[in-house]
Design an enzyme around this catalytic site. Sequence first.
Site, PDB file in Angstrom:
ATOM      1  N   THR A  26      45.864 -24.224 -31.631  1.00 34.44           N
ATOM      2  CA  THR A  26      46.948 -25.181 -31.826  1.00 34.44           C
ATOM      3  C   THR A  26      47.903 -25.146 -30.631  1.00 34.44           C
ATOM      4  O   THR A  26      47.913 -24.190 -29.864  1.00 34.44           O
ATOM      5  CB  THR A  26      47.735 -24.858 -33.111  1.00 34.44           C
ATOM      6  OG1 THR A  26      48.207 -23.507 -33.044  1.00 34.44           O
ATOM      7  CG2 THR A  26      46.851 -25.017 -34.331  1.00 34.44           C
ATOM      8  N   THR A  27      48.712 -26.171 -30.506  1.00 29.13           N
ATOM      9  CA  THR A  27      49.707 -26.243 -29.438  1.00 29.13           C
ATOM     10  C   THR A  27      51.068 -26.567 -30.041  1.00 29.13           C
ATOM     11  O   THR A  27      51.191 -26.801 -31.237  1.00 29.13           O
ATOM     12  CB  THR A  27      49.339 -27.306 -28.391  1.00 29.13           C
ATOM     13  OG1 THR A  27      49.240 -28.592 -29.043  1.00 29.13           O
ATOM     14  CG2 THR A  27      48.001 -26.985 -27.735  1.00 29.13           C
ATOM     15  N   MET A  82      39.745 -31.428 -37.118  1.00 29.48           N
ATOM     16  CA  MET A  82      39.089 -30.388 -36.325  1.00 29.48           C
ATOM     17  C   MET A  82      38.443 -29.333 -37.211  1.00 29.48           C
ATOM     18  O   MET A  82      37.393 -28.784 -36.882  1.00 29.48           O
ATOM     19  CB  MET A  82      40.097 -29.727 -35.384  1.00 29.48           C
ATOM     20  CG  MET A  82      40.330 -30.487 -34.091  1.00 29.48           C
ATOM     21  SD  MET A  82      38.816 -30.937 -33.208  1.00 29.48           S
ATOM     22  CE  MET A  82      37.967 -29.382 -33.109  1.00 29.48           C
ATOM     23  N   SER A 127      44.480 -20.957 -26.053  1.00 29.71           N
ATOM     24  CA  SER A 127      44.383 -21.900 -24.946  1.00 29.71           C
ATOM     25  C   SER A 127      45.003 -23.217 -25.369  1.00 29.71           C
ATOM     26  O   SER A 127      44.892 -23.624 -26.534  1.00 29.71           O
ATOM     27  CB  SER A 127      42.910 -22.126 -24.552  1.00 29.71           C
ATOM     28  OG  SER A 127      42.817 -23.115 -23.542  1.00 29.71           O
ATOM     29  N   ASN A 140      43.894 -25.912 -24.554  1.00 30.99           N
ATOM     30  CA  ASN A 140      42.746 -26.791 -24.780  1.00 30.99           C
ATOM     31  C   ASN A 140      41.503 -25.918 -24.819  1.00 30.99           C
ATOM     32  O   ASN A 140      41.285 -25.104 -23.920  1.00 30.99           O
ATOM     33  CB  ASN A 140      42.652 -27.835 -23.665  1.00 30.99           C
ATOM     34  CG  ASN A 140      41.631 -28.912 -23.964  1.00 30.99           C
ATOM     35  OD1 ASN A 140      40.445 -28.639 -24.125  1.00 30.99           O
ATOM     36  ND2 ASN A 140      42.087 -30.151 -24.034  1.00 30.99           N
ATOM     37  N   MET A 141      40.674 -26.088 -25.829  1.00 26.58           N
ATOM     38  CA  MET A 141      39.508 -25.226 -26.001  1.00 26.58           C
ATOM     39  C   MET A 141      38.282 -25.728 -25.235  1.00 26.58           C
ATOM     40  O   MET A 141      37.212 -25.138 -25.322  1.00 26.58           O
ATOM     41  CB  MET A 141      39.162 -25.116 -27.486  1.00 26.58           C
ATOM     42  CG  MET A 141      40.229 -24.455 -28.332  1.00 26.58           C
ATOM     43  SD  MET A 141      40.760 -22.830 -27.724  1.00 26.58           S
ATOM     44  CE  MET A 141      39.225 -21.918 -27.870  1.00 26.58           C
ATOM     45  N   HIS A 163      46.435 -39.724 -25.864  1.00 24.96           N
ATOM     46  CA  HIS A 163      45.930 -39.227 -27.138  1.00 24.96           C
ATOM     47  C   HIS A 163      46.118 -40.272 -28.230  1.00 24.96           C
ATOM     48  O   HIS A 163      46.794 -41.276 -28.036  1.00 24.96           O
ATOM     49  CB  HIS A 163      46.636 -37.927 -27.546  1.00 24.96           C
ATOM     50  CG  HIS A 163      46.151 -36.726 -26.792  1.00 24.96           C
ATOM     51  ND1 HIS A 163      46.697 -36.329 -25.588  1.00 24.96           N
ATOM     52  CD2 HIS A 163      45.161 -35.843 -27.063  1.00 24.96           C
ATOM     53  CE1 HIS A 163      46.071 -35.246 -25.154  1.00 24.96           C
ATOM     54  NE2 HIS A 163      45.137 -34.928 -26.036  1.00 24.96           N
ATOM     55  N   HIS A 164      45.532 -39.992 -29.387  1.00 26.08           N
ATOM     56  CA  HIS A 164      45.618 -40.887 -30.539  1.00 26.08           C
ATOM     57  C   HIS A 164      47.058 -41.012 -31.043  1.00 26.08           C
ATOM     58  O   HIS A 164      47.924 -40.183 -30.725  1.00 26.08           O
ATOM     59  CB  HIS A 164      44.707 -40.383 -31.667  1.00 26.08           C
ATOM     60  CG  HIS A 164      44.969 -38.960 -32.048  1.00 26.08           C
ATOM     61  ND1 HIS A 164      45.980 -38.585 -32.913  1.00 26.08           N
ATOM     62  CD2 HIS A 164      44.368 -37.805 -31.667  1.00 26.08           C
ATOM     63  CE1 HIS A 164      45.979 -37.281 -33.070  1.00 26.08           C
ATOM     64  NE2 HIS A 164      45.016 -36.771 -32.314  1.00 26.08           N
ATOM     65  N   LYS A 176      49.092 -37.946 -32.899  1.00 22.96           N
ATOM     66  CA  LYS A 176      49.427 -36.665 -32.274  1.00 22.96           C
ATOM     67  C   LYS A 176      50.935 -36.448 -32.286  1.00 22.96           C
ATOM     68  O   LYS A 176      51.705 -37.354 -31.959  1.00 22.96           O
ATOM     69  CB  LYS A 176      48.895 -36.617 -30.839  1.00 22.96           C
ATOM     70  CG  LYS A 176      49.064 -35.251 -30.168  1.00 22.96           C
ATOM     71  CD  LYS A 176      48.325 -35.198 -28.848  1.00 22.96           C
ATOM     72  CE  LYS A 176      48.505 -33.860 -28.151  1.00 22.96           C
ATOM     73  NZ  LYS A 176      47.995 -32.730 -28.954  1.00 22.96           N
TER      74      LYS A 176
END
Length: 235
Positions: A74-75, A1, A97, A99-100, A129-130, A133
């Site tokens: 980030t989460t 990212m 957030s 998710n951006m 997701h990949h 993650k």
Amino acid sequence: MGNVLCALIEKSDGKEIAAKVSAEFESDPTSLVFKSIDEFDGEADMIIDFSHHSATNKICDYAVKRSLPIIISTTGQTEEELLKIEETSKSVPVFKSGNMSLGVALIGCLAKIAAKAFPEADVEIIEKHHNRKLDVPSGTALLLADQIKSVRPESTYNIGRHENGKRTKEEIGIHSVRMGNEVGTHEIIFATDSQVITITHKAENRDLFAEGALGAADFLIGKGAGYYNMDDMNW
């Protein structure tokens, strides 16, 4: 990212990179690369973090020290880290957030509408997701569940249903799939005895997250200290 974000900044008008911070590289100030954020003492207007939640405390401390707004993309933050973010927002503007993507913000709004329109519907969320993650479920899945819970306060979360037994009326099922190079797909299902409504968002590439972060950066410029998210943006 980080690479995706840098590429978009380099193509944008009116934005430039002050520093690129990554623990994976040795510092090279001539290339604007720093191993630790503390090594950078140049001019900047904003911090955008796409690293890992374990860096949260250090980045927050730096933001307060330099009086810089911060966008946390980030989460997976721990309770301690979330409290740190909240405390930081009392000193500088903080945008966070799960998710951006503006598209995800939109389906969150649609999910709230559906939850109101079909109060008796069973709700299930599937996120894909990949295979690299780390956090389960995704921050986005939890964000969407929280949106639904805001209009159904009695909701409970059943994460990764793994036991026999009938689902409860209040539960929101959340299921995680990890496979290949999947960028990110989130599906929200509202099912009654007579019909099924499905709301889906699929990320085709990672540009949308960087685009959302840059939109948040534009929004945050000039804002006072506070805790902001996608709901605060006029989109």
